[in-house]
Scaffold this motif. Sequence first.
Motif, short mmCIF file in Angstrom:
data_model
loop_
_atom_site.label_atom_id
_atom_site.label_comp_id
_atom_site.label_asym_id
_atom_site.label_seq_id
_atom_site.Cartn_x
_atom_site.Cartn_y
_atom_site.Cartn_z
N ALA A 29 0.83 -1.21 0.00
CA ALA A 29 0.00 0.00 0.00
C ALA A 29 0.86 1.26 0.00
CB ALA A 29 -0.94 -0.02 1.20
N LEU A 30 1.91 1.28 0.81
CA LEU A 30 2.79 2.45 0.84
C LEU A 30 3.61 2.56 -0.44
CD1 LEU A 30 4.09 2.32 4.53
CD2 LEU A 30 2.39 3.87 3.55
N PHE A 31 3.99 1.42 -0.99
CA PHE A 31 4.71 1.39 -2.27
C PHE A 31 3.87 2.04 -3.36
CE2 PHE A 31 5.55 -1.18 -6.19
CZ PHE A 31 6.88 -0.86 -6.39
N HIS A 32 2.61 1.65 -3.45
CA HIS A 32 1.71 2.22 -4.45
C HIS A 32 1.50 3.72 -4.21
CE1 HIS A 32 -0.12 -2.06 -4.73
NE2 HIS A 32 0.95 -1.95 -5.48
N ARG A 33 1.33 4.09 -2.93
CA ARG A 33 1.08 5.49 -2.60
C ARG A 33 2.28 6.36 -2.95
NH1 ARG A 33 -1.62 6.89 3.12
NH2 ARG A 33 -3.28 5.71 2.09
N GLN A 34 3.49 5.86 -2.70
CA GLN A 34 4.69 6.63 -3.01
C GLN A 34 4.84 6.83 -4.51
OE1 GLN A 34 6.69 8.21 -0.84
NE2 GLN A 34 7.67 9.11 -2.65
N GLY B 131 3.64 -7.74 1.52
CA GLY B 131 2.54 -7.70 2.46
C GLY B 131 1.19 -7.73 1.80
N ASP B 132 1.14 -7.57 0.50
CA ASP B 132 -0.09 -7.61 -0.27
C ASP B 132 0.30 -7.72 -1.74
OD1 ASP B 132 -2.83 -7.61 -0.75
OD2 ASP B 132 -3.20 -5.94 0.61
N VAL B 133 -0.68 -7.87 -2.60
CA VAL B 133 -0.42 -8.02 -4.04
C VAL B 133 0.07 -6.69 -4.62
CG1 VAL B 133 -1.45 -8.57 -6.27
CG2 VAL B 133 -2.14 -9.86 -4.22
N LEU B 134 1.17 -6.73 -5.37
CA LEU B 134 1.69 -5.53 -6.00
C LEU B 134 0.95 -5.24 -7.29
CD1 LEU B 134 5.56 -5.76 -5.58
CD2 LEU B 134 3.86 -4.77 -4.06
N LEU C 8 -6.67 3.43 -1.45
CA LEU C 8 -7.20 2.44 -0.53
C LEU C 8 -6.75 2.80 0.88
CD1 LEU C 8 -6.56 -0.93 -2.43
CD2 LEU C 8 -8.68 0.40 -2.34
N PRO C 9 -7.64 2.68 1.88
CA PRO C 9 -7.22 2.95 3.26
C PRO C 9 -6.19 1.93 3.71
CG PRO C 9 -9.39 1.92 3.23
CD PRO C 9 -9.04 2.21 1.80
N ILE C 10 -5.27 2.37 4.56
CA ILE C 10 -4.24 1.47 5.04
C ILE C 10 -4.16 1.51 6.56
CG2 ILE C 10 -2.85 1.64 2.94
CD1 ILE C 10 -1.00 3.54 4.41
N THR C 11 -3.71 0.43 7.14
CA THR C 11 -3.53 0.34 8.58
C THR C 11 -2.23 1.02 8.98
OG1 THR C 11 -2.32 -1.74 8.49
CG2 THR C 11 -4.72 -1.89 8.57
N ALA C 12 -1.98 1.09 10.29
CA ALA C 12 -0.74 1.69 10.79
C ALA C 12 0.48 0.93 10.30
CB ALA C 12 -0.76 1.73 12.31
N ASN C 13 0.29 -0.37 9.99
CA ASN C 13 1.40 -1.19 9.48
C ASN C 13 1.52 -1.14 7.97
OD1 ASN C 13 2.24 -1.96 11.96
ND2 ASN C 13 1.18 -3.92 11.97
N GLY C 14 0.69 -0.29 7.33
CA GLY C 14 0.83 -0.09 5.91
C GLY C 14 0.13 -1.09 5.02
N LYS C 15 -0.77 -1.89 5.58
CA LYS C 15 -1.51 -2.85 4.79
C LYS C 15 -2.90 -2.32 4.48
CE LYS C 15 0.96 -6.97 6.35
NZ LYS C 15 0.85 -8.37 6.81
N THR C 16 -3.52 -2.86 3.43
CA THR C 16 -4.87 -2.43 3.09
C THR C 16 -5.81 -2.70 4.25
OG1 THR C 16 -4.48 -2.90 0.74
CG2 THR C 16 -6.77 -2.70 1.45
N ASP C 17 -6.51 -1.66 4.69
CA ASP C 17 -7.44 -1.77 5.82
C ASP C 17 -8.82 -2.09 5.26
OD1 ASP C 17 -8.17 0.34 8.72
OD2 ASP C 17 -8.91 -1.63 8.12
N ARG C 18 -9.12 -3.37 5.16
CA ARG C 18 -10.37 -3.79 4.54
C ARG C 18 -11.59 -3.35 5.35
NH1 ARG C 18 -9.38 -7.24 0.29
NH2 ARG C 18 -7.22 -7.95 0.14
#
Length: 515
Positions: free
Chosen positions: A252-257, A275-278, A490-500
């Motif tokens: 999520a942070l990779f995509h955002r950057q 941590g998730d699908v790129l 997409l919203p993300i958690t504090a750990n940078g993963k998608t917050d479903r």
Amino acid sequence: MSPTGPTSVTDLFRRQVVRTPDAVALEAGSDRLTYAELDAWSDELARLLLDRHGVVRGDRVAVCLDRSPRLIAALLGVLKAGAAYLPIDVAEPERRMSDMIADAEPVLAVCEPGVVERFAAHGLATAHVAPQPAVGADAASAAAQPPLPLAAADDIAYLMYTSGSTGRPKAVVVEHRNITNLVTEPNYVELAARDRILQLAPVAFDAATFEIWGALLNGARLVLAPPGQVQSEELGELLREKGITVLWLTAALFHRQIDADPEALAGLHTVLAGGDVLSVPHIRELREAAPGLQIVNGYGPTETTTFACCHRIAPDEELNGTVPIGRQLQNVVVRIVDPDGKPVPDGTAGELWIGGGGVSRGYWRRPELTAEKFVTAVGGALDGGRYYRSGDQARRRPDGVVEFLGRLDDQFKLRGFRIEPGEIENALAEHPQVRTAAVGIRESHLGDRRLVAWIVPNGETLDKRALREHLRERVPEHMIPAGFVSLTELPITANGKTDRRALPEPDWRSKALYV
């Protein structure tokens, strides 16, 4: 060169201090510490834990500090005292923190002054990290001290809590040998004394394991980001200002950057994401912005110490829809098996089992769950090996590269059909209008359950009819979402993963949901 056989984090760190005592180990803002200075500071803390607080080998010590040099000195000090650290986020909710303390039973908390009362409420004594000792201060006194305990390779290094399916957090027990296996002569990234590695992840998130120990056990410089979450603009400035060469980001942070400033990554030699699908469109954009950058897709559960597989994306590699998770790490074994635990042929989907040096001891005081998830194979090709059952579905290509297909236990039922959201998300990612997507079930205004896709589009518009036709070519009709919600991110958690859980509820009465 790596030492012969497994060894401990503290042993490898001490060897590095001997090799490069005057090299910079830590950088935070304008502050810098050499390896010798960090060694002396962490020694002082270790003696405080041993002599004043009675810490003994095998104890757990909670560490609740903001990202700072004090945090790194504390982690090293705990390990040098022969104990294991229990990382707790300063902003951890009270209920979860209470559960962690009750379960792990730490003997002490090394913490910020502002959270002392929270630990005191649990009857826990606290210690603070003293200021860094002056260079050369009390050198004779320190030399006269008895030697600190020597940790063994199979001693516990840390407990890290992850979410539990029952709502009760569970702690993964990671040993020294697991950490040293991750960062000693890695086959997925080049780490050397010339590198500057950014410490960005929360310490209670296992990405920090790679950042911290990947730097300090390889003689590199660990550059600490400011405390708290760092926005994309700040991150770009930090990467340029500090000359960062190796960076780990969640997907999520990779995509955002990349959305915000892809050129900021051009100065790195390697960026690892996972941590998730790129998103393939993001990778293509980054390739154009930073053609010399090595992009690595990293995969691995906390139970296998940050990474189990990594895929180094070749500059000319053709990516069709999804990015593989690649090949196993050094001293790691990856098997894809059927429901009976028997290996399946290449190209066949199965559950991903992970064995070898990265596999942790199991779950803290959860013997039944440990026995269920960490298994010793009997008979056949896996005989005698200890494996972690990941719950992830994967398949191995004929060239040996592993492809991730989604979670086995995230499946849901809709109208009698079992649906794997990852399959739909992967299919959506192949469409040129889609940057990233998440799929889930929501209750409609009529009270029925419907499939929804939340999409960050590549451009200003999203042709939802075209998306449906695109999906019809790839998935069965029951896997085509009823509605599509456009988002800027997409919203993300504090750990940078998608917050479903934070994905917005769709407006079922709005025409925009459908066309």
